[in-house]
Design a protein around this motif. Sequence first.
Motif, PDB file in Angstrom:
ATOM      1  N   GLU A  33       0.815  -1.217   0.000  1.00 41.79           N
ATOM      2  CA  GLU A  33       0.000   0.000   0.000  1.00 41.79           C
ATOM      3  C   GLU A  33       0.851   1.271   0.000  1.00 41.79           C
ATOM      4  O   GLU A  33       0.603   2.214  -0.759  1.00 41.79           O
ATOM      5  N   THR A  34       1.863   1.311   0.858  1.00 42.14           N
ATOM      6  CA  THR A  34       2.743   2.469   0.962  1.00 42.14           C
ATOM      7  C   THR A  34       4.187   1.991   0.975  1.00 42.14           C
ATOM      8  O   THR A  34       4.534   1.069   1.724  1.00 42.14           O
ATOM      9  N   PHE A  65       5.835   6.685  -0.460  1.00 41.81           N
ATOM     10  CA  PHE A  65       5.224   6.791  -1.784  1.00 41.81           C
ATOM     11  C   PHE A  65       4.045   5.824  -1.872  1.00 41.81           C
ATOM     12  O   PHE A  65       4.119   4.711  -1.346  1.00 41.81           O
ATOM     13  N   PRO A  66       2.962   6.221  -2.531  1.00 36.97           N
ATOM     14  CA  PRO A  66       1.820   5.317  -2.694  1.00 36.97           C
ATOM     15  C   PRO A  66       2.175   4.141  -3.598  1.00 36.97           C
ATOM     16  O   PRO A  66       2.863   4.311  -4.610  1.00 36.97           O
ATOM     17  N   TRP A  85       0.995   0.305  -5.634  1.00 42.73           N
ATOM     18  CA  TRP A  85       0.085  -0.092  -6.705  1.00 42.73           C
ATOM     19  C   TRP A  85      -0.299  -1.555  -6.508  1.00 42.73           C
ATOM     20  O   TRP A  85       0.426  -2.327  -5.865  1.00 42.73           O
ATOM     21  N   LYS A 135       0.492   4.385 -12.799  1.00 42.54           N
ATOM     22  CA  LYS A 135       0.989   5.737 -12.536  1.00 42.54           C
ATOM     23  C   LYS A 135       1.843   5.788 -11.261  1.00 42.54           C
ATOM     24  O   LYS A 135       2.899   6.434 -11.227  1.00 42.54           O
ATOM     25  N   ASN A 136       1.433   5.099 -10.218  1.00 44.22           N
ATOM     26  CA  ASN A 136       2.208   5.125  -8.974  1.00 44.22           C
ATOM     27  C   ASN A 136       3.568   4.453  -9.133  1.00 44.22           C
ATOM     28  O   ASN A 136       4.550   4.881  -8.517  1.00 44.22           O
ATOM     29  N   ASP A 178       5.714   6.974 -10.952  1.00 42.26           N
ATOM     30  CA  ASP A 178       6.138   8.035 -10.041  1.00 42.26           C
ATOM     31  C   ASP A 178       7.246   7.548  -9.099  1.00 42.26           C
ATOM     32  O   ASP A 178       8.177   8.298  -8.777  1.00 42.26           O
ATOM     33  N   TYR A 179       7.132   6.295  -8.665  1.00 45.48           N
ATOM     34  CA  TYR A 179       8.160   5.718  -7.786  1.00 45.48           C
ATOM     35  C   TYR A 179       9.505   5.681  -8.508  1.00 45.48           C
ATOM     36  O   TYR A 179      10.533   6.102  -7.961  1.00 45.48           O
TER      37      TYR A 179
END
Length: 428
Positions: free
Chosen positions: A338-339, A373-374, A376, A391-392, A395-396
């Motif tokens: 999750e995070t 960071f969120p 996926w 997208k996550n 971004d990571y």
Amino acid sequence: MPAVLITGAQWGDEGKGRATDLLGSRVDYVVKFNGGNNAGHTVVIGDEKYALHLLPSGILTPGVTPIIANGVVVDLAVLKQELDALNERGVDTSKLKVSANAHVITAYHRTLDKVTERFLGKRQIGTTGRGIGPAYADKINRVGIRIQDIFDESILRQKVEAALEFKNQVLVKIYNRRAIGVDEVVEELLSFRELLEPMVCDTGLMLHEAIRDDKTVLFEAGQATMLDIDHGTYPFVTSSNATAGGASTGSGLPPHRIDRVIAVIKAYTTRVGAGPFPTELFDEMGEQLARVGHEYGTTTGRLRRCGWYDAPMARYAARINGVTDFVLTKLDVLSGIETIPVCVAYDVNGVRHDEMPVNQTDFHHAKPIYQEFPGWTEDISGARRFEDLPKNAQDYILALEKMSGSRMSAIGVGPEREQVVVRHDLLD
């Protein structure tokens, strides 16, 4: 054409064999320049999995000339075992070349490695017990045995006698072990002469001529930056230079000939053996990373310690090696979390360190400062373009790239050869 180096940016096991294999069809020579059979590579080709410990992983690519260069210490029994195993599976190993100047691991090196580590007790370093450290120690002490000595029985016997005169005293009087006979060591080494004869040559000259003739040379480091004897977390390190500088001394090719440096780095961090590890996890998440990532050593089978990505360590590796490209591996292992925390700095006794502390004591006591960071939930194993990733996940990767000191040029999304997202050409 370029000379390219691949090394690990963490404590090893990042997937360097995978990165070498990714470039394999585009290079002419693959060179192992340091280490011994303590550094394992796992390469998956289709349904076939190959675990290599001493041989360069380029030996699996048709047309490539694999080289074991002068900086490697060679266990000849392991060399024969690996060659026999590959030959039985239909792999052509006839192009392998071995430096006449490479040093040999003997029976007494293996014995000393094991008994010394046990003798250290709580101060153990975490050696694999394969004789690599003692072989390098003999090299530096100028009492080592080289591949070329096997072709001169008189010289070989003299060197073994000189080595055992002291080492048997240590084995018998300090460690209460039996003395090792000169004849048994000499006979074992001589038994490999026929195997070695077609392989041994001046590999430094071969590489010089390859570059002169516009061939592409790939250097494959054993171990990784944080295990480098000079630049790693000493004394919990290996016995050779696994960083970019080691490629020149370990092969005979001058530094200015190396055009690109590729550092392989996991989307999280692992290490095997003892030593400091600021982001290490001791909870269920650490167990999950180990389980999903199959974090067991290729050579030792030991469970790897697991933790989150360490950005200051990545920047350090980029600086020490002159990294031009990172290859990020095992991103798929993070799917479903999750995070995802990333270490962006350290807290050492209340003082923030944005870079790795120069003092080993400070690094040992460093506490990670995290940025979250969120995550996926999507299955990313089928992604082949950066745009295919959630997208996550994108971004990571972009965040790690910004923090780590060089571009993330390729991203591993699964264990198989084709499971990779390529953002930038590694040879361009």
